[in-house]
Design a protein around this motif. Structure first.
Motif, PDB file in Angstrom:
ATOM      1  N   ALA A 124       0.847  -1.187   0.000  1.00 29.44           N
ATOM      2  CA  ALA A 124       0.000   0.000   0.000  1.00 29.44           C
ATOM      3  C   ALA A 124       0.882   1.235   0.000  1.00 29.44           C
ATOM      4  O   ALA A 124       2.061   1.176   0.376  1.00 29.44           O
ATOM      5  N   GLN A 169      -4.821   6.068   1.782  1.00 27.79           N
ATOM      6  CA  GLN A 169      -3.915   4.966   1.516  1.00 27.79           C
ATOM      7  C   GLN A 169      -4.515   4.060   0.454  1.00 27.79           C
ATOM      8  O   GLN A 169      -5.686   3.682   0.555  1.00 27.79           O
ATOM      9  N   TYR A 170      -3.711   3.716  -0.555  1.00 28.17           N
ATOM     10  CA  TYR A 170      -4.167   2.881  -1.652  1.00 28.17           C
ATOM     11  C   TYR A 170      -3.435   1.544  -1.611  1.00 28.17           C
ATOM     12  O   TYR A 170      -2.244   1.488  -1.313  1.00 28.17           O
ATOM     13  N   PHE A 171      -4.175   0.485  -1.968  1.00 33.01           N
ATOM     14  CA  PHE A 171      -3.645  -0.863  -1.889  1.00 33.01           C
ATOM     15  C   PHE A 171      -3.428  -1.474  -3.268  1.00 33.01           C
ATOM     16  O   PHE A 171      -4.164  -1.192  -4.207  1.00 33.01           O
ATOM     17  N   TYR A 180     -12.659   0.737   4.413  1.00 28.34           N
ATOM     18  CA  TYR A 180     -12.225   0.072   3.189  1.00 28.34           C
ATOM     19  C   TYR A 180     -13.099  -1.154   2.967  1.00 28.34           C
ATOM     20  O   TYR A 180     -13.592  -1.762   3.920  1.00 28.34           O
TER      21      TYR A 180
END
Lengths: 115, 113
Positions: free
Chosen positions: A92, A104-106, B36
């Motif tokens: 991430a 936050q990007y995964f 998420y």
């Protein structure tokens, strides 16, 4: 932007083998993270980096190593694979410039099996 | 220290009914809160976040979450659940000045047709 990419998608290792999980982001993010996800256990942080040349341990670093020579890449190294490292691994990233305001990007994950 | 609790392992809801996924947090100072979603064999996708301002936050796919400071909660809601909402949902918290998110263990949501 491709975002966060991870290779390989799947891998089977024998006990004692080594491998490197690759992670690349093209968003010019400063912060990068490696997590592992085991069924019913949520996400556990392995290592993270706040910038090129800087890395730090997370909750479960044993058996792993990382390096951050560039902003874009954050590879995770397994030196002596053990069955306990069978898991799904996620990379991430986030910008880290605005305190907590950035997202936050995964990546899509790498499914690793150690036999 | 910062931490998140998602008290239920699985949430079952009939299609068309309201969906709620619970999250409580513990953090020193002001919290920054995130939800998420993870679909099978996929990575985590960002749904929404609370940083400051209006306590009701709207996100992707018709989801919203309400920040409640007195109850230290950030429950995820959707007025009418779809079968396609069946997935694993993670709540996360970040304390200002900290470098890493703290994630809850995740809630499996099953929407029954």
């Amino acid at each position: 932007n491709a975002g966060v990419t991870q290779t390989p998608k799947f891998r089977i290792l024998k006990i004692g083998q080594s491998m490197t999980l690759q992670c690349t982001q093209d968003m010019n993010h400063n912060y990068m993270y490696w997590y592992r996800q085991d069924p019913g256990m949520g996400l556990k942080l392995i290592y993270y980096s706040v910038g090129a040349g800087i890395t730090d341990k997370g909750e479960v670093p044993n058996g792993y190593n990382v390096s951050r020579s560039t902003t874009e890449d954050f590879p995770l190294r397994l030196e002596l694979a053990a069955p306990s490292q069978t898991s799904v691994y996620f990379c991430a990233s986030r910008k880290g410039s605005g305190g907590a305001t950035d997202t936050q990007y995964f990546g899509p994950g790498t499914r690793l099996t150690v036999l | 220290a910062q931490s998140v609790a998602q008290p239920e392992d699985q949430v079952n809801v009939a299609e068309g009914n309201p969906l709620t996924v619970k999250c409580t947090y513990s953090v020193s100072g002001n919290p920054y809160l995130f939800w998420y979603v993870q679909y099978p064999n996929r990575g985590l996708q960002f749904l929404l976040k609370y940083i400051t301002g209006d306590n009701l936050v709207k996100g992707s796919y018709g989801f919203e979450a309400e920040f409640n400071k007195s109850q230290t909660s950030f429950h995820l809601k959707k007025p009418s659940a779809l079968v396609s909402d069946s997935a694993l949902y993670f709540c996360a918290v970040l304390a200002y000045g900290n470098n890493r998110l703290a994630f809850g263990k995740g809630n499996q949501v099953v929407v029954i047709p």
